[in-house]
Structure formats: C-alpha cells, structure tokens
Scaffold this motif. Structure first.
Motif, PDB file in Angstrom:
ATOM      1  N   GLU A  43       0.813  -1.214   0.000  1.00 50.11           N
ATOM      2  CA  GLU A  43       0.000   0.000   0.000  1.00 50.11           C
ATOM      3  C   GLU A  43       0.847   1.265   0.000  1.00 50.11           C
ATOM      4  N   THR A  44       2.105   1.138  -0.385  1.00 47.88           N
ATOM      5  CA  THR A  44       2.935   2.323  -0.569  1.00 47.88           C
ATOM      6  C   THR A  44       2.893   2.692  -2.050  1.00 47.88           C
ATOM      7  N   GLY A 104      -3.171 -17.045  13.326  1.00 45.06           N
ATOM      8  CA  GLY A 104      -4.105 -17.845  14.109  1.00 45.06           C
ATOM      9  C   GLY A 104      -4.392 -19.152  13.395  1.00 45.06           C
ATOM     10  N   GLU A 105      -5.662 -19.480  13.259  1.00 50.96           N
ATOM     11  CA  GLU A 105      -6.051 -20.705  12.568  1.00 50.96           C
ATOM     12  C   GLU A 105      -6.592 -20.418  11.164  1.00 50.96           C
ATOM     13  N   ALA A 106      -6.366 -19.209  10.667  1.00 49.03           N
ATOM     14  CA  ALA A 106      -6.859 -18.839   9.336  1.00 49.03           C
ATOM     15  C   ALA A 106      -6.161 -19.681   8.267  1.00 49.03           C
ATOM     16  N   THR A 107      -6.898 -20.012   7.226  1.00 47.79           N
ATOM     17  CA  THR A 107      -6.300 -20.741   6.106  1.00 47.79           C
ATOM     18  C   THR A 107      -5.888 -19.804   4.982  1.00 47.79           C
ATOM     19  N   ASP A 108      -6.263 -18.534   5.090  1.00 46.65           N
ATOM     20  CA  ASP A 108      -5.791 -17.522   4.138  1.00 46.65           C
ATOM     21  C   ASP A 108      -5.561 -16.236   4.906  1.00 46.65           C
ATOM     22  N   TRP A 109      -4.654 -15.397   4.384  1.00 41.59           N
ATOM     23  CA  TRP A 109      -4.280 -14.186   5.098  1.00 41.59           C
ATOM     24  C   TRP A 109      -3.759 -13.173   4.092  1.00 41.59           C
ATOM     25  N   THR A 110      -4.105 -11.911   4.322  1.00 43.98           N
ATOM     26  CA  THR A 110      -3.542 -10.816   3.533  1.00 43.98           C
ATOM     27  C   THR A 110      -2.792  -9.896   4.477  1.00 43.98           C
ATOM     28  N   TYR A 111      -1.530  -9.662   4.166  1.00 44.93           N
ATOM     29  CA  TYR A 111      -0.689  -8.772   4.962  1.00 44.93           C
ATOM     30  C   TYR A 111      -0.485  -7.491   4.166  1.00 44.93           C
ATOM     31  N   LYS A 112      -0.622  -6.343   4.823  1.00 44.77           N
ATOM     32  CA  LYS A 112      -0.522  -5.059   4.131  1.00 44.77           C
ATOM     33  C   LYS A 112       0.704  -4.285   4.592  1.00 44.77           C
ATOM     34  N   LEU A 113       1.537  -3.912   3.626  1.00 37.91           N
ATOM     35  CA  LEU A 113       2.667  -3.024   3.898  1.00 37.91           C
ATOM     36  C   LEU A 113       2.183  -1.596   3.726  1.00 37.91           C
ATOM     37  N   THR A 114       2.290  -0.804   4.771  1.00 38.28           N
ATOM     38  CA  THR A 114       1.926   0.609   4.692  1.00 38.28           C
ATOM     39  C   THR A 114       3.121   1.438   5.126  1.00 38.28           C
ATOM     40  N   PRO A 115       3.219   2.685   4.672  1.00 36.41           N
ATOM     41  CA  PRO A 115       4.350   3.515   5.088  1.00 36.41           C
ATOM     42  C   PRO A 115       4.450   3.634   6.612  1.00 36.41           C
ATOM     43  N   THR A 134       3.846   1.464   8.891  1.00 39.72           N
ATOM     44  CA  THR A 134       4.273   0.267   9.612  1.00 39.72           C
ATOM     45  C   THR A 134       5.722  -0.107   9.303  1.00 39.72           C
ATOM     46  N   ALA A 135       6.411   0.696   8.503  1.00 34.04           N
ATOM     47  CA  ALA A 135       7.804   0.406   8.148  1.00 34.04           C
ATOM     48  C   ALA A 135       8.713   0.804   9.301  1.00 34.04           C
TER      49      ALA A 135
END
Length: 150
Positions: free
Chosen positions: A38-39, A131-142, A144-145
């Motif tokens: 997301e940058t 956790g126990e999720a079988t899918d995941w989306t991770y977001k890179l944002t300015p 969180t750097a």
C-alpha cells in the motif's frame, strides 16, 4: 407441450449451473498468503515459515506500489509466517527480530542456522500470527515500516 419447453431449456440450465459452480469453486479455493503493497513504491519481499520438517525462507518478490501478490498458494498450514520487505526507492524496511537466511538473488533456503557459514545473508523478519486462518492478507503501509536506512 410443457415437456418440450423443459427439454429446450435444459441445456441452458446445465450451462448456468456449471457457471455458478465454477464461480463458487474459484472463490472457495483462494486460500493463500497474499501481500499488498500500500505504498507508492516498489518493494522486495521475502517470507519465512516452518513446515512440518524445517524452516524455509523464500524471496524475492518485487511488488509494485498499490498492488498485491500471492506469496504462497493454497491453505496456510502454519500459525506464524515471517515477512521481510525493503522499499527500493525510500530504503524503508519492514523487518523484525526473527532471524532467517536470505540471498541477493531469488532463493528458497531450508534451515535458519549458520546463514553466513552457508554463504547466505541473515535478515530480520517480522512475525505475523495468522491464528487458525487458512488464508491471510498482509498489508505493507508507510506507517508500519521501520526507520529508513541511511
């Protein structure tokens, strides 16, 4: 007369059922590890995880600003995944305290011990608890750097 109408619509009904089934199946099978950048800049991304036998680190994916990329396809089997990313333009990083092996070139490395002795680099990776999720989306944002490198 009514039987003739049913017979003429049967192929259409079969096609519609097939289309609905295909759409439903495609949505159901999208259990992946996805990273969204997301940058505005391109980033290089590496991941780490523990499979049933050992630690694995993989990289590099180049992900353009404002886009997403699938890093692992299929259901996630681990609880923790590890992310390391570098902003190619502003030299920010997304890293953490978990140490895993990397390389300057595209890589898949088994094991996390003695990286330098095995002619690899060692980088810090950020832990992601899915956790126990079988899918995941991770977001890179300015925001969180980590602090930009000089």
């Amino acid at each position: 007369m009514q039987n003739e109408q049913i017979k003429t619509h049967r192929p259409l009904v079969v096609v519609l059922i097939a289309i609905v089934w295909t759409c439903f199946s495609a949505q159901e099978s999208q259990a992946d590890l996805v990273l969204c950048n997301e940058t505005k800049n391109r980033v290089g991304v590496a991941i780490g995880y523990h499979n049933a036998q050992d630690w694995i680190s993989e990289g590099w994916w180049t992900i353009s600003g404002g886009s997403c990329n699938i890093l692992l396809k299929g259901d996630l089997s681990a609880r923790y995944y590890y992310i390391h990313a570098t902003d190619y333009d502003e030299y920010r990083t997304w890293e953490g305290s978990a140490r895993l092996c990397t390389s300057n070139q595209e890589f898949i490395i088994v094991g996390r011990q003695r990286c330098v002795e095995r002619d690899f680099d060692e980088e810090g990776f950020r832990e992601v608890d899915v956790g126990e999720a079988t899918d995941w989306t991770y977001k890179l944002t300015p925001g969180t750097a980590n602090t930009p490198k000089p």
